[in-house]
Design a protein around this motif. Sequence first.
Motif, PDB file in Angstrom:
ATOM      1  N   MET B  25      -2.202  29.512 -40.315  1.00  0.00           N
ATOM      2  CA  MET B  25      -2.987  30.001 -41.557  1.00  0.00           C
ATOM      3  C   MET B  25      -3.908  28.919 -41.989  1.00  0.00           C
ATOM      4  N   ALA B  26      -3.019  28.189 -42.475  1.00  0.00           N
ATOM      5  CA  ALA B  26      -3.126  27.175 -43.716  1.00  0.00           C
ATOM      6  C   ALA B  26      -4.055  25.671 -42.782  1.00  0.00           C
ATOM      7  N   GLY B  27      -3.961  26.109 -41.407  1.00  0.00           N
ATOM      8  CA  GLY B  27      -4.504  25.233 -40.314  1.00  0.00           C
ATOM      9  C   GLY B  27      -3.287  22.863 -40.274  1.00  0.00           C
ATOM     10  N   PHE B  28      -2.726  23.732 -40.450  1.00  0.00           N
ATOM     11  CA  PHE B  28      -1.215  23.181 -39.836  1.00  0.00           C
ATOM     12  C   PHE B  28      -0.886  23.276 -38.810  1.00  0.00           C
ATOM     13  N   LYS B  29      -0.896  22.345 -37.713  1.00  0.00           N
ATOM     14  CA  LYS B  29      -0.018  22.294 -36.346  1.00  0.00           C
ATOM     15  C   LYS B  29       1.412  22.279 -36.598  1.00  0.00           C
ATOM     16  N   CYS B  30       2.417  23.267 -35.615  1.00  0.00           N
ATOM     17  CA  CYS B  30       3.390  23.859 -35.900  1.00  0.00           C
ATOM     18  C   CYS B  30       4.158  23.585 -34.550  1.00  0.00           C
ATOM     19  N   MET B  31       5.303  22.760 -34.621  1.00  0.00           N
ATOM     20  CA  MET B  31       6.044  23.091 -33.944  1.00  0.00           C
ATOM     21  C   MET B  31       7.902  23.151 -33.894  1.00  0.00           C
ATOM     22  N   GLU B  32       8.766  24.216 -33.414  1.00  0.00           N
ATOM     23  CA  GLU B  32       9.660  24.298 -34.208  1.00  0.00           C
ATOM     24  C   GLU B  32      10.614  23.904 -33.162  1.00  0.00           C
ATOM     25  N   ALA B  33      11.863  23.857 -33.849  1.00  0.00           N
ATOM     26  CA  ALA B  33      13.133  23.785 -33.318  1.00  0.00           C
ATOM     27  C   ALA B  33      14.386  24.529 -33.153  1.00  0.00           C
ATOM     28  N   ALA B  34      15.474  25.174 -32.585  1.00  0.00           N
ATOM     29  CA  ALA B  34      16.307  26.004 -32.948  1.00  0.00           C
ATOM     30  C   ALA B  34      17.122  25.209 -33.629  1.00  0.00           C
ATOM     31  N   ASP B  35      17.720  24.737 -33.150  1.00  0.00           N
ATOM     32  CA  ASP B  35      19.056  23.391 -33.738  1.00  0.00           C
ATOM     33  C   ASP B  35      18.604  21.996 -33.811  1.00  0.00           C
ATOM     34  N   ALA B  36      19.623  21.339 -34.017  1.00  0.00           N
ATOM     35  CA  ALA B  36      19.629  19.795 -34.855  1.00  0.00           C
ATOM     36  C   ALA B  36      18.753  19.210 -33.396  1.00  0.00           C
ATOM     37  N   GLN B  37      19.603  19.024 -32.390  1.00  0.00           N
ATOM     38  CA  GLN B  37      19.711  18.746 -30.844  1.00  0.00           C
ATOM     39  C   GLN B  37      18.425  18.577 -30.991  1.00  0.00           C
ATOM     40  N   ASP B  38      17.200  19.918 -30.497  1.00  0.00           N
ATOM     41  CA  ASP B  38      16.368  20.231 -30.390  1.00  0.00           C
ATOM     42  C   ASP B  38      15.286  19.552 -31.111  1.00  0.00           C
ATOM     43  N   ALA B  39      15.699  19.996 -32.705  1.00  0.00           N
ATOM     44  CA  ALA B  39      15.007  18.781 -33.910  1.00  0.00           C
ATOM     45  C   ALA B  39      14.979  17.310 -33.425  1.00  0.00           C
ATOM     46  N   TYR B  40      15.666  17.038 -33.012  1.00  0.00           N
ATOM     47  CA  TYR B  40      15.951  15.406 -32.867  1.00  0.00           C
ATOM     48  C   TYR B  40      15.199  14.993 -31.635  1.00  0.00           C
ATOM     49  N   GLY B  41      14.937  15.196 -30.814  1.00  0.00           N
ATOM     50  CA  GLY B  41      14.620  15.467 -29.889  1.00  0.00           C
ATOM     51  C   GLY B  41      12.994  15.106 -30.056  1.00  0.00           C
ATOM     52  N   GLN B  42      12.417  16.311 -30.476  1.00  0.00           N
ATOM     53  CA  GLN B  42      10.917  16.421 -30.821  1.00  0.00           C
ATOM     54  C   GLN B  42      10.167  15.698 -32.225  1.00  0.00           C
ATOM     55  N   ILE B  43      11.747  14.919 -32.482  1.00  0.00           N
ATOM     56  CA  ILE B  43      11.080  14.500 -34.166  1.00  0.00           C
ATOM     57  C   ILE B  43      10.742  12.876 -32.979  1.00  0.00           C
ATOM     58  N   LEU B  44      11.438  12.449 -32.032  1.00  0.00           N
ATOM     59  CA  LEU B  44      11.207  11.520 -31.341  1.00  0.00           C
ATOM     60  C   LEU B  44      10.118  11.681 -30.981  1.00  0.00           C
ATOM     61  N   ASP B  45       9.687  12.666 -29.952  1.00  0.00           N
ATOM     62  CA  ASP B  45       8.864  12.672 -29.213  1.00  0.00           C
ATOM     63  C   ASP B  45       7.477  12.822 -29.850  1.00  0.00           C
ATOM     64  N   ASN B  46       7.659  13.674 -30.782  1.00  0.00           N
ATOM     65  CA  ASN B  46       5.980  14.019 -31.527  1.00  0.00           C
ATOM     66  C   ASN B  46       5.571  13.690 -32.843  1.00  0.00           C
ATOM     67  N   ARG B  47       6.427  12.888 -32.949  1.00  0.00           N
ATOM     68  CA  ARG B  47       6.507  12.475 -34.864  1.00  0.00           C
ATOM     69  C   ARG B  47       5.896  13.300 -35.925  1.00  0.00           C
ATOM     70  N   PRO B  48       6.423  14.585 -36.417  1.00  0.00           N
ATOM     71  CA  PRO B  48       5.578  15.424 -36.714  1.00  0.00           C
ATOM     72  C   PRO B  48       5.565  14.966 -38.266  1.00  0.00           C
ATOM     73  N   ASP B  49       4.530  14.754 -38.826  1.00  0.00           N
ATOM     74  CA  ASP B  49       3.955  14.604 -40.484  1.00  0.00           C
ATOM     75  C   ASP B  49       5.006  15.231 -41.914  1.00  0.00           C
ATOM     76  N   LEU B  50       5.922  16.069 -41.667  1.00  0.00           N
ATOM     77  CA  LEU B  50       6.740  16.167 -42.648  1.00  0.00           C
ATOM     78  C   LEU B  50       7.663  17.668 -41.542  1.00  0.00           C
ATOM     79  N   ILE B  51       8.837  17.976 -41.994  1.00  0.00           N
ATOM     80  CA  ILE B  51      10.000  18.187 -40.831  1.00  0.00           C
ATOM     81  C   ILE B  51      10.334  19.596 -42.311  1.00  0.00           C
ATOM     82  N   LEU B  52      10.405  20.948 -42.257  1.00  0.00           N
ATOM     83  CA  LEU B  52      10.711  22.590 -42.648  1.00  0.00           C
ATOM     84  C   LEU B  52      12.128  22.119 -42.367  1.00  0.00           C
ATOM     85  N   LEU B  53      13.313  21.274 -42.915  1.00  0.00           N
ATOM     86  CA  LEU B  53      14.562  21.758 -42.601  1.00  0.00           C
ATOM     87  C   LEU B  53      15.724  22.963 -42.945  1.00  0.00           C
TER      88      LEU B  53
END
Lengths: 234, 234
Positions: B25-53
């Motif tokens: 709603m605030a205008g951010f694009k979001c991605m989700e990850a359920a565990d560290a493994q998944d998160a790590y992959g997404q980070i390398l692939d998509n390079r988010p601007d920020l991570i909520l951990l």
Amino acid sequence: MANRSILIVDDESAIREMIRIGLEMAGFKCMEAADAQDAYGQILDNRPDLILLDWMMPNTSGLELLRRLRRDDVSRNIPVIMLTAKDDEDNRIQGLDVGADDYVTKPFSSRELLARIKAVLRRSADPEDGDAVEVNGLVLDPVSHRVFADSKPIDMGPTEYKLLKFFMTHQERAYSRGQLLDQVWGSNVYVEERTVDVHIRRLRKALATDAQDYGMLIQTVRGTGYRFSAAGLD
Amino acid sequence: MANRSILIVDDESAIREMIRIGLEMAGFKCMEAADAQDAYGQILDNRPDLILLDWMMPNTSGLELLRRLRRDDVSRNIPVIMLTAKDDEDNRIQGLDVGADDYVTKPFSSRELLARIKAVLRRSADPEDGDAVEVNGLVLDPVSHRVFADSKPIDMGPTEYKLLKFFMTHQERAYSRGQLLDQVWGSNVYVEERTVDVHIRRLRKALATDAQDYGMLIQTVRGTGYRFSAAGLD
DNA sequence: AGTTGCTGTAACATAATCGTCACGAAAAAG
DNA sequence: CTTTTTCGTGACGATTATGTTACAGCAACT
């Protein structure tokens, strides 16, 4: 460490003594205070370069004192290192939130304490402080904490003062609202960027004297932020 | 909030959803990850601007993931905000030590979360810099964000400034309107190519001083586009 | 409690800038 | 020389950024 002065605030004189001996051997000048009351007075009078603050004290707690210091313009920039008991994690967080720069848990070695002190002092070294800045008849004097336009004192709020001080010591450079928030408000404060505009406006208004509109020294850089430039007066 | 992407790492999908809705709603694009493994992959692939951990997760803990990210060159500069339980003070300190940029304690209001996100993003963005460029008396200074012709400041809009900056740092080469749109406007905006012409015109006009017509530095390459050349002044 | 001064935010007003179009001038092509 | 394409130019409404004002919350002091 060119003769920096450190205020030790602790209610137990034995501990104060111990710390003092270590610090004086390292070349620091020391002052002591047994309670918050005493500490506050000494801070205003002597402007220490750093404060070692015991968390557990009778009457006003360290937290209270820290909060007061951070509110006050004169003492806002003096770094504070908390001394806490080992298992006092709750207070540590609270202290960092309120604005402590670091903490050391008792008991500590004087070696550890010295390392922290040096690190904090290094960070807060502000060579700009002390000398008055002047631009075309607009004078900011950090010592008396006042601003003059053609020798007439100008009134403004604390935030406007800090903003002006930052600008006058960083002229001819464009800053984004975000950068200004970090530099003037502090990097761990959560404020809307538009708030900067409002304070810019207040500052400009304060700088508009009858004789000269010094507000024009602050130029807006569209799409970017603001810039302070001596060339603004034409 | 110019289309920033945020990765939400939490093992409870309900919480992820909740956060996601607020952020979108605030205008951010979001991605989700359920565990560290998944998160790590997404980070390398998509390079988010920020991570909520989230700090409490099965298998690899948040701490471990953060440590890994900070070791890695690719992810070292991505800011991380920790989500911790209220009484998890020990971990907060640990997290900040390892390199988290901030922490938010659950439960949190979306307003608070947003404020923290904005503050953190603000810090990692910006600092516009570089050396001044000069051509035959025309000077562009990225620090003050200004342009001078023979030492006199020149006024222009943000787009013209960006256009000129691009030209002055890429001289003697013809660019198509499409290339200029990509480089100056950004590769994901849709505007008519003829818009470039209009801004070229505005820039040329701004560069036409009484003494010298610096607009001639911008040459049109018929059928192709434009070129900035120091040889334009004759 | 009342007052004062300061702050951050939201809401509204103003001004600057943007992108598009239409038309004519200038080149290029035929 | 005429036609066609490309570019320069000015005007215009739409959009966005900034200026400005008003207000509510807070802390310090009466």
